[in-house]
Design a protein around this motif. Structure first.
Motif, PDB file in Angstrom:
ATOM      1  N   ALA B  91      -5.502   0.009  -1.533  1.00 52.44           N
ATOM      2  CA  ALA B  91      -4.198   0.099  -2.194  1.00 52.44           C
ATOM      3  C   ALA B  91      -3.220   0.878  -1.325  1.00 52.44           C
ATOM      4  O   ALA B  91      -2.060   0.491  -1.159  1.00 52.44           O
ATOM      5  CB  ALA B  91      -4.351   0.762  -3.559  1.00 52.44           C
ATOM      6  N   ILE B  92      -3.702   1.970  -0.753  1.00 54.91           N
ATOM      7  CA  ILE B  92      -2.837   2.771   0.101  1.00 54.91           C
ATOM      8  C   ILE B  92      -2.333   1.924   1.266  1.00 54.91           C
ATOM      9  O   ILE B  92      -1.130   1.865   1.546  1.00 54.91           O
ATOM     10  CB  ILE B  92      -3.612   3.993   0.652  1.00 54.91           C
ATOM     11  N   GLN B  93      -3.273   1.258   1.906  1.00 57.39           N
ATOM     12  CA  GLN B  93      -2.893   0.487   3.084  1.00 57.39           C
ATOM     13  C   GLN B  93      -1.898  -0.622   2.731  1.00 57.39           C
ATOM     14  O   GLN B  93      -0.873  -0.787   3.392  1.00 57.39           O
ATOM     15  CB  GLN B  93      -4.155  -0.122   3.706  1.00 57.39           C
ATOM     16  N   ASN B  94      -2.202  -1.333   1.669  1.00 60.72           N
ATOM     17  CA  ASN B  94      -1.291  -2.397   1.256  1.00 60.72           C
ATOM     18  C   ASN B  94       0.101  -1.864   0.986  1.00 60.72           C
ATOM     19  O   ASN B  94       1.100  -2.453   1.370  1.00 60.72           O
ATOM     20  CB  ASN B  94      -1.801  -3.068  -0.023  1.00 60.72           C
ATOM     21  N   PHE B  95       0.106  -0.738   0.297  1.00 62.68           N
ATOM     22  CA  PHE B  95       1.401  -0.198  -0.107  1.00 62.68           C
ATOM     23  C   PHE B  95       2.226   0.202   1.104  1.00 62.68           C
ATOM     24  O   PHE B  95       3.436  -0.018   1.159  1.00 62.68           O
ATOM     25  CB  PHE B  95       1.170   1.021  -1.005  1.00 62.68           C
ATOM     26  N   LEU B  96       1.560   0.780   2.100  1.00 66.95           N
ATOM     27  CA  LEU B  96       2.312   1.262   3.257  1.00 66.95           C
ATOM     28  C   LEU B  96       2.616   0.149   4.257  1.00 66.95           C
ATOM     29  O   LEU B  96       3.600   0.232   4.996  1.00 66.95           O
ATOM     30  CB  LEU B  96       1.520   2.375   3.959  1.00 66.95           C
ATOM     31  N   ASP B  97       1.803  -0.876   4.243  1.00 69.64           N
ATOM     32  CA  ASP B  97       1.968  -1.900   5.272  1.00 69.64           C
ATOM     33  C   ASP B  97       3.288  -2.650   5.170  1.00 69.64           C
ATOM     34  O   ASP B  97       3.776  -3.194   6.151  1.00 69.64           O
ATOM     35  CB  ASP B  97       0.810  -2.901   5.212  1.00 69.64           C
ATOM     36  N   GLY B  98       3.849  -2.673   3.986  1.00 70.60           N
ATOM     37  CA  GLY B  98       5.070  -3.451   3.832  1.00 70.60           C
ATOM     38  C   GLY B  98       6.330  -2.799   4.379  1.00 70.60           C
ATOM     39  O   GLY B  98       7.393  -3.405   4.378  1.00 70.60           O
TER      40      GLY B  98
END
Lengths: 338, 338
Positions: B91-98
């Motif tokens: 979730a963290i990665q997805n959230f920051l990747d954008g």
DNA sequence: CCTGGCACTCTTCGCATCCGAGTGCCAGCG
DNA sequence: CGCTGGCACTCGGATGCGAAGAGTGCCAGG
């Protein structure tokens, strides 16, 4: 229709309630204001005002407090805008004059407004679409990577990365830079889309892709969602809200963190003149127990953005409106100078 | 020296108090934890812990709550860092990747951290002096007015207006731009002062004044006070602070508005590894009833800035530390990619 | 060294009471 | 017709008291 005296009674109730934060009764009213009538008469007037929905009793056998509708009438008909005193004006000017760039202007404005009104201040950055282009710059960070920098007459600087589909030569870059600036410098941002639409045609096939990419990035910057920024301050003033903290303060803090909500809030306010939204007049539910006083500001006669404060419905409307108006004027002046 | 069991008792007290927010008594402790001893024994242990200053009673005949010293021991010796679960990591990665640019990265990080920890999040922008120069640009906005733009490898972009003492020709400008970049591009900001000190010597007398002005503006940008920026979020979480709102929340909000205070706070924290400051360990008085968990983050192995959270001393330290550490890692990755 | 038991201390809560502010209504007066 | 003084009524908030309950400290015994 309400008689003149009943309006006076309403005004007195609002003033007293704002001052004391406690429901105000008929006796206290006659003592503190020269209404020229007895408490019993005032009671009749209050009963009438309550029937009309301008005031309400928290409990039987308590005094009355104004309703949103009561504040509305007060703001519209019973109270003016309290002008700032001369020392206050000077203080405002001094405080804002030291600003070195736009960020600083906005930051100082927020602080000032929060201090003057002892409420939460909200200041929007000058809207891009309502500003004038001062300069557009293109920098090559890498062969196929450009940085687009936009500078407005209001001092705003926006930058965007542009990844090019193909390497883009220094000559082409200089060409594009020159063409871009000759077309848009000095023009309003709102005209930019029209002014650049056929710009890609002037370039060779291989460069056209990059030019198109640059232009679309430029236009994206101007899209509603991205172009608006704002700054808030004075949230510590929320602690002076009332006795029933947590429940009231929570949604307000949440609203303040949602820039989208705030921007919508300011956006809904009238485009010219001061707007006061009282309690349930605010579309956003979390702000139902707050009032929002906002006004446009701008370097010329025209508003480029808005600023305002958020406070309890029980606020000093004339004073708050005076402060908001005065600050907006001075900010406009500062922007015009820079 | 405290026996092993007493430490267990302390750990149990901290855990229970963090969970329930209420003073915890000897009986409740034996019921909820397998200590293998009776309440009476626990009472003796508690008395000892109290003598040592690790726990305290709000009133006689109430349960115990941990003191700052108690939390300190808990953090140092009794609890580890709770790692994030796999779904949380994703979730963290997805959230920051954008994220599209640095502002976006920071904004998303603040949001994320506030949500994960349910506390107030503070994220510092990458420090200029610890970053590497990617590009320095000079734009002529007017004959005697330049804009200086600094771009770092971490994506930070700073701009400054420079008013020149005399008009500055396009040729000189290009010359200066080229010389500047050849000297500093790819170098660390902290080296910049040394690298540019003799740059003015290469210019004609008439241009030398402008070059000096530009250089001093450049150096000013790197001065401690100006170069640091930060973003905060999740202030709505302050409402879950405790029952005694106003008095506690007020100074915290005030501290959060004073960026200077926050920067000092982060600055005092250790340069490597995670730092936890508990209650009165914070130098700033307004934060005496809060704990600050912070850690450096960076694109490489080295920290370029810090991030962390501010919450009640009664917080879930292992969980909070886990979240802070995890977020810092991912932010570092994101920065390294861009 | 641990345990069960016990007396003691305070806080919290419910309850009854009292007080006062404020109201609504009414009859009388100009 | 509108204003006024008077009066009964309501209700919330403060006060005081007693019971309940949680938690403690201490002690004697295993």
């Amino acid at each position: 229709m309400l008689s003149e005296r009943r309006l006076q009674v309403l005004r007195a109730i609002v003033q007293d309630y704002v001052g004391t934060e406690e429901p105000v009764g008929s006796k206290a009213l006659t003592e503190r204001h020269n209404l020229g009538v007895s408490p019993a008469t005032v009671r009749n007037d209050m009963a009438a005002l309550e029937d009309e929905g301008f005031i309400a009793q928290p409990h039987t056998s308590a005094g009355r407090i104004p309703t949103d509708k009561g504040y509305r009438l007060f703001v519209d008909k019973l109270a003016g805008v309290k002008p700032m005193t001369a020392p206050e004006r000077r203080a405002i000017q001094n405080f804002l004059d030291g600003a070195v760039d736009l960020d600083d202007v906005v930051a100082r404005t927020v602080r000032l407004l929060a201090q003057l009104t002892r409420q939460v201040a909200v200041v929007q950055y000058p809207s891009l679409t309502r500003s004038t282009v001062r300069h557009v710059e293109l920098l090559a960070l890498a062969p196929a990577r450009l940085m687009l920098v936009l500078i407005t007459d209001t001092g705003r600087v926006e930058q965007r990365m542009v990844d090019c589909p193909a390497p883009f030569g220094e000559a082409s870059l200089a060409d594009l830079r020159a063409r871009l600036n000759s077309r848009v410098a000095g023009r309003r941002f709102s005209d930019v889309p029209r002014l650049v639409e056929d710009l890609a045609d002037a370039f060779e096939n291989e460069d056209r892709g990059t030019v198109t990419t640059v232009l679309s990035t430029l236009l994206e910057t101007l899209v509603e969602e991205n172009e608006e920024r704002l700054m808030i301050g004075g949230t510590a003033n929320l602690t002076r809200f009332g006795h029933d903290f947590p429940l009231v303060i929570r949604p307000v803090l949440e609203a303040l963190e949602e820039q989208v909500v705030l921007l919508k809030l300011l956006g809904e306010a009238g485009d010219s003149g001061m707007t006061v939204r009282i309690g349930h007049e605010n579309a956003y539910e979390g702000l139902n127990s707050t009032s929002v006083v906002s006004v446009g500001y701008g370097s010329g006669g025209e508003a480029v953005a808005k600023l305002g404060v958020v406070g309890p419905t029980r606020m000093d409307y004339p004073g708050t409106m005076g402060a908001v108006r005065a600050v907006a004027r001075y900010v406009g002046q500062i922007l015009a100078e820079s």
